[in-house]
Enzyme design. Structure first.
Site, PDB file in Angstrom:
ATOM      1  N   LYS A  14     -33.710  11.929  10.721  1.00 30.81           N
ATOM      2  CA  LYS A  14     -34.362  12.354   9.480  1.00 30.81           C
ATOM      3  C   LYS A  14     -35.882  12.198   9.599  1.00 30.81           C
ATOM      4  O   LYS A  14     -36.632  13.133   9.360  1.00 30.81           O
ATOM      5  CB  LYS A  14     -33.835  11.538   8.283  1.00 30.81           C
ATOM      6  CG  LYS A  14     -32.327  11.672   8.087  1.00 30.81           C
ATOM      7  CD  LYS A  14     -31.805  10.878   6.904  1.00 30.81           C
ATOM      8  CE  LYS A  14     -31.934   9.366   7.031  1.00 30.81           C
ATOM      9  NZ  LYS A  14     -31.078   8.762   8.081  1.00 30.81           N
ATOM     10  N   ARG A  89     -29.041   8.026  -1.857  1.00 30.96           N
ATOM     11  CA  ARG A  89     -28.197   7.299  -0.910  1.00 30.96           C
ATOM     12  C   ARG A  89     -26.852   6.910  -1.531  1.00 30.96           C
ATOM     13  O   ARG A  89     -25.997   6.372  -0.858  1.00 30.96           O
ATOM     14  CB  ARG A  89     -28.879   5.987  -0.545  1.00 30.96           C
ATOM     15  CG  ARG A  89     -29.945   6.118   0.493  1.00 30.96           C
ATOM     16  CD  ARG A  89     -29.323   6.175   1.846  1.00 30.96           C
ATOM     17  NE  ARG A  89     -29.740   5.118   2.728  1.00 30.96           N
ATOM     18  CZ  ARG A  89     -30.902   5.059   3.370  1.00 30.96           C
ATOM     19  NH1 ARG A  89     -31.807   5.947   3.171  1.00 30.96           N
ATOM     20  NH2 ARG A  89     -31.143   4.079   4.201  1.00 30.96           N
ATOM     21  N   ARG A 128     -35.139   2.447  19.333  1.00 33.09           N
ATOM     22  CA  ARG A 128     -36.167   3.048  18.482  1.00 33.09           C
ATOM     23  C   ARG A 128     -37.347   2.107  18.269  1.00 33.09           C
ATOM     24  O   ARG A 128     -37.199   0.902  18.118  1.00 33.09           O
ATOM     25  CB  ARG A 128     -35.603   3.423  17.119  1.00 33.09           C
ATOM     26  CG  ARG A 128     -36.747   3.870  16.193  1.00 33.09           C
ATOM     27  CD  ARG A 128     -36.294   4.476  14.941  1.00 33.09           C
ATOM     28  NE  ARG A 128     -35.482   3.550  14.171  1.00 33.09           N
ATOM     29  CZ  ARG A 128     -34.935   3.871  13.016  1.00 33.09           C
ATOM     30  NH1 ARG A 128     -35.108   5.087  12.540  1.00 33.09           N
ATOM     31  NH2 ARG A 128     -34.205   3.005  12.373  1.00 33.09           N
ATOM     32  N   ARG A 161     -38.366  -2.056  14.153  1.00 30.56           N
ATOM     33  CA  ARG A 161     -37.983  -2.414  12.783  1.00 30.56           C
ATOM     34  C   ARG A 161     -37.035  -3.606  12.786  1.00 30.56           C
ATOM     35  O   ARG A 161     -36.178  -3.731  13.645  1.00 30.56           O
ATOM     36  CB  ARG A 161     -37.293  -1.220  12.104  1.00 30.56           C
ATOM     37  CG  ARG A 161     -38.256  -0.353  11.336  1.00 30.56           C
ATOM     38  CD  ARG A 161     -37.670   0.949  10.898  1.00 30.56           C
ATOM     39  NE  ARG A 161     -36.402   0.872  10.204  1.00 30.56           N
ATOM     40  CZ  ARG A 161     -35.777   1.923   9.670  1.00 30.56           C
ATOM     41  NH1 ARG A 161     -36.332   3.114   9.754  1.00 30.56           N
ATOM     42  NH2 ARG A 161     -34.621   1.787   9.063  1.00 30.56           N
ATOM     43  N   ARG A 172     -25.314  -1.048   8.786  1.00 28.01           N
ATOM     44  CA  ARG A 172     -25.888   0.138   8.134  1.00 28.01           C
ATOM     45  C   ARG A 172     -24.974   1.354   8.284  1.00 28.01           C
ATOM     46  O   ARG A 172     -24.867   2.171   7.378  1.00 28.01           O
ATOM     47  CB  ARG A 172     -27.282   0.417   8.698  1.00 28.01           C
ATOM     48  CG  ARG A 172     -28.316  -0.596   8.171  1.00 28.01           C
ATOM     49  CD  ARG A 172     -29.555  -0.636   9.017  1.00 28.01           C
ATOM     50  NE  ARG A 172     -30.260   0.622   9.075  1.00 28.01           N
ATOM     51  CZ  ARG A 172     -31.133   0.956  10.024  1.00 28.01           C
ATOM     52  NH1 ARG A 172     -31.391   0.105  10.993  1.00 28.01           N
ATOM     53  NH2 ARG A 172     -31.728   2.117   9.992  1.00 28.01           N
TER      54      ARG A 172
HETATM   55  P1  AP5 Z   1     -35.145   8.647  13.310  1.00 30.74           P
HETATM   56  O1  AP5 Z   1     -35.718  10.005  13.102  1.00 30.74           O
HETATM   57  O2  AP5 Z   1     -36.007   7.476  13.151  1.00 30.74           O
HETATM   58  O3  AP5 Z   1     -33.794   8.490  12.452  1.00 30.74           O
HETATM   59  P2  AP5 Z   1     -33.579   8.385  10.879  1.00 30.74           P
HETATM   60  O4  AP5 Z   1     -32.514   9.372  10.527  1.00 30.74           O
HETATM   61  O5  AP5 Z   1     -34.868   8.496  10.168  1.00 30.74           O
HETATM   62  O6  AP5 Z   1     -32.953   6.939  10.795  1.00 30.74           O
HETATM   63  P3  AP5 Z   1     -33.325   5.699   9.872  1.00 30.74           P
HETATM   64  O7  AP5 Z   1     -32.818   4.469  10.537  1.00 30.74           O
HETATM   65  O8  AP5 Z   1     -34.754   5.720   9.481  1.00 30.74           O
HETATM   66  O9  AP5 Z   1     -32.440   5.970   8.648  1.00 30.74           O
HETATM   67  P4  AP5 Z   1     -31.996   4.969   7.637  1.00 30.74           P
HETATM   68  O10 AP5 Z   1     -31.464   5.916   6.658  1.00 30.74           O
HETATM   69  O11 AP5 Z   1     -31.065   3.938   8.077  1.00 30.74           O
HETATM   70  O12 AP5 Z   1     -33.335   4.122   7.291  1.00 30.74           O
HETATM   71  P5  AP5 Z   1     -34.332   4.193   6.070  1.00 30.74           P
HETATM   72  O13 AP5 Z   1     -35.667   3.873   6.576  1.00 30.74           O
HETATM   73  O14 AP5 Z   1     -34.120   5.408   5.291  1.00 30.74           O
HETATM   74  O15 AP5 Z   1     -34.515   8.652  14.790  1.00 30.74           O
HETATM   75  C1  AP5 Z   1     -33.861   7.515  15.331  1.00 30.74           C
HETATM   76  C2  AP5 Z   1     -34.112   7.421  16.838  1.00 30.74           C
HETATM   77  O16 AP5 Z   1     -33.499   8.515  17.503  1.00 30.74           O
HETATM   78  C3  AP5 Z   1     -35.589   7.472  17.235  1.00 30.74           C
HETATM   79  O17 AP5 Z   1     -35.796   6.598  18.293  1.00 30.74           O
HETATM   80  C4  AP5 Z   1     -35.802   8.923  17.677  1.00 30.74           C
HETATM   81  O18 AP5 Z   1     -36.791   9.001  18.665  1.00 30.74           O
HETATM   82  C5  AP5 Z   1     -34.435   9.298  18.222  1.00 30.74           C
HETATM   83  N1  AP5 Z   1     -34.059  10.701  18.000  1.00 30.74           N
HETATM   84  C6  AP5 Z   1     -34.214  11.413  16.845  1.00 30.74           C
HETATM   85  N2  AP5 Z   1     -33.733  12.675  16.992  1.00 30.74           N
HETATM   86  C7  AP5 Z   1     -33.252  12.754  18.255  1.00 30.74           C
HETATM   87  C8  AP5 Z   1     -32.613  13.800  19.001  1.00 30.74           C
HETATM   88  N3  AP5 Z   1     -32.367  15.007  18.477  1.00 30.74           N
HETATM   89  N4  AP5 Z   1     -32.226  13.525  20.277  1.00 30.74           N
HETATM   90  C9  AP5 Z   1     -32.462  12.290  20.820  1.00 30.74           C
HETATM   91  N5  AP5 Z   1     -33.064  11.272  20.173  1.00 30.74           N
HETATM   92  C10 AP5 Z   1     -33.459  11.493  18.899  1.00 30.74           C
HETATM   93  O19 AP5 Z   1     -33.814   2.961   5.179  1.00 30.74           O
HETATM   94  C11 AP5 Z   1     -33.975   1.633   5.591  1.00 30.74           C
HETATM   95  C12 AP5 Z   1     -33.475   0.693   4.517  1.00 30.74           C
HETATM   96  O20 AP5 Z   1     -34.241   0.873   3.313  1.00 30.74           O
HETATM   97  C13 AP5 Z   1     -32.025   0.912   4.069  1.00 30.74           C
HETATM   98  O21 AP5 Z   1     -31.099   0.236   4.905  1.00 30.74           O
HETATM   99  C14 AP5 Z   1     -32.054   0.352   2.649  1.00 30.74           C
HETATM  100  O22 AP5 Z   1     -32.000  -1.042   2.660  1.00 30.74           O
HETATM  101  C15 AP5 Z   1     -33.428   0.777   2.157  1.00 30.74           C
HETATM  102  N6  AP5 Z   1     -33.398   2.086   1.474  1.00 30.74           N
HETATM  103  C16 AP5 Z   1     -34.083   3.195   1.817  1.00 30.74           C
HETATM  104  N7  AP5 Z   1     -33.837   4.207   0.974  1.00 30.74           N
HETATM  105  C17 AP5 Z   1     -32.962   3.715   0.037  1.00 30.74           C
HETATM  106  C18 AP5 Z   1     -32.329   4.283  -1.093  1.00 30.74           C
HETATM  107  N8  AP5 Z   1     -32.535   5.559  -1.463  1.00 30.74           N
HETATM  108  N9  AP5 Z   1     -31.492   3.489  -1.800  1.00 30.74           N
HETATM  109  C19 AP5 Z   1     -31.278   2.204  -1.471  1.00 30.74           C
HETATM  110  N10 AP5 Z   1     -31.841   1.614  -0.405  1.00 30.74           N
HETATM  111  C20 AP5 Z   1     -32.691   2.368   0.356  1.00 30.74           C
HETATM  112 MG    MG Z   2     -36.056   7.189   9.001  1.00 33.77          MG
END
Ligand code: AP5
Ligand code: MG
Ligand code: ZN
Length: 215
Positions: A14, A89, A128, A161, A172
């Site tokens: 994402k 979410r 990552r 992170r 997660r």
């Molecule tokens: P990356 O693009 O970073 O993946 P992502 O989908 O953004 O994953 P996240 O871990 O950020 O998602 P998340 O939903 O768990 O975390 P968030 O920050 O939203 O890519 C990942 C890796 O893969 C990278 O190394 C990249 O280089 C590689 N990659 C990407 N695409 C690739 C490809 N095509 N091929 C190969 N490699 C690739 O949330 C964190 C925390 O915040 C949550 O756990 C929760 O506690 C809180 N939170 C956030 N939003 C909410 C909400 N709405 N409600 C409640 N709690 C929330």
């Molecule tokens: Mg992300």
């Protein structure tokens, strides 16, 4: 106005896709995860509360999330549209946001569901690294920054992170399955869901998303 949601499990890509999509469509990238991490870093009351949940891989309670996003998308810089990364979410958040949009005579343009198998996701997450300033994701093996520890885009510090250790990542995944994946059905029903194979190259995923969003 384009209002887009990026849906998908942790590590689906994402954050990786968001910058390019936001640039192409001239819309604002809003990552709730990045907002919470910035608050944790600043030590704000919201950050202190959110950290408790984030460190365990749990979702931050809905009541701390909905108003935050709804206020954010009302700002001037979202006039052209916005790309929500990591929100909604839960079904509660989705319903709350739909009610908010309806009240304003709006609706979502598209929900992009990036699908990737868990077996592929774990090594992505463990390797990552992200920029502390702009949030850009990297990977130690497949997408390292040009200069170790330094963001290519903004020169910020590239770090790991706190929630990217194996135990928290597995939690997660479980939280995603239980609380977030029901949104796939939810948005399918409202006819705005598009599904993308996120196991392909980054460029291919980008092109598929653009094909879905159109001009
Ligand atoms: P990356 O693009 O970073 O993946 P992502 O989908 O953004 O994953 P996240 O871990 O950020 O998602 P998340 O939903 O768990 O975390 P968030 O920050 O939203 O890519 C990942 C890796 O893969 C990278 O190394 C990249 O280089 C590689 N990659 C990407 N695409 C690739 C490809 N095509 N091929 C190969 N490699 C690739 O949330 C964190 C925390 O915040 C949550 O756990 C929760 O506690 C809180 N939170 C956030 N939003 C909410 C909400 N709405 N409600 C409640 N709690 C929330
Ligand atoms: Mg992300
Ligand atoms: Zn950066």
């Amino acid at each position: 106005m384009k209002s887009v949601v990026l849906l998908g499990p942790p590590g689906a890509g994402k954050g990786t896709q968001a910058t390019g999509i936001a640039e192409k469509y001239h819309i604002l990238h809003i990552s709730t995860g990045d907002i919470f991490r910035a608050n944790v870093k600043e030590g704000t009351p919201l950050g202190i509360k959110a950290k408790e949940y984030m460190d365990k891989g749990l979702l931050v309670p809905d009541e701390l999330v909905c108003d935050l996003v709804e206020d954010r998308v009302t700002k001037d810089d979202c006039k052209n549209g916005y790309l929500l990364d990591g929100f909604p979410r839960t079904v509660f958040q989705a319903e709350h946001f739909d009610a908010f949009l309806k009240k304003n005579g709006q609706s979502l343009s598209c929900v992009v569901d990036i699908e990737v198998d868990e077996k592929i996701l774990l090594p992505r997450m463990i390797g990552r690294r992200v920029c502390r300033s702009c949030g850009k994701p990297y990977h130690v093996d497949t997408m390292p920054p040009k200069k170790e520890g330094v963001c290519d885009v903004c020169g910020g510090e590239v770090y790991q992170r706190a929630d990217d250790c194996e135990e928290t990542v597995l939690n997660r995944f479980k939280v995603y399955k239980d609380q977030t994946s029901p949104l796939i059905e939810y948005y399918k029903k409202s006819g705005v869901l598009g599904e993308i194979n996120g196991a392909q190259d980054v460029d291919k995923v980008f092109n598929d998303i653009c094909a879905l969003l159109g001009e």
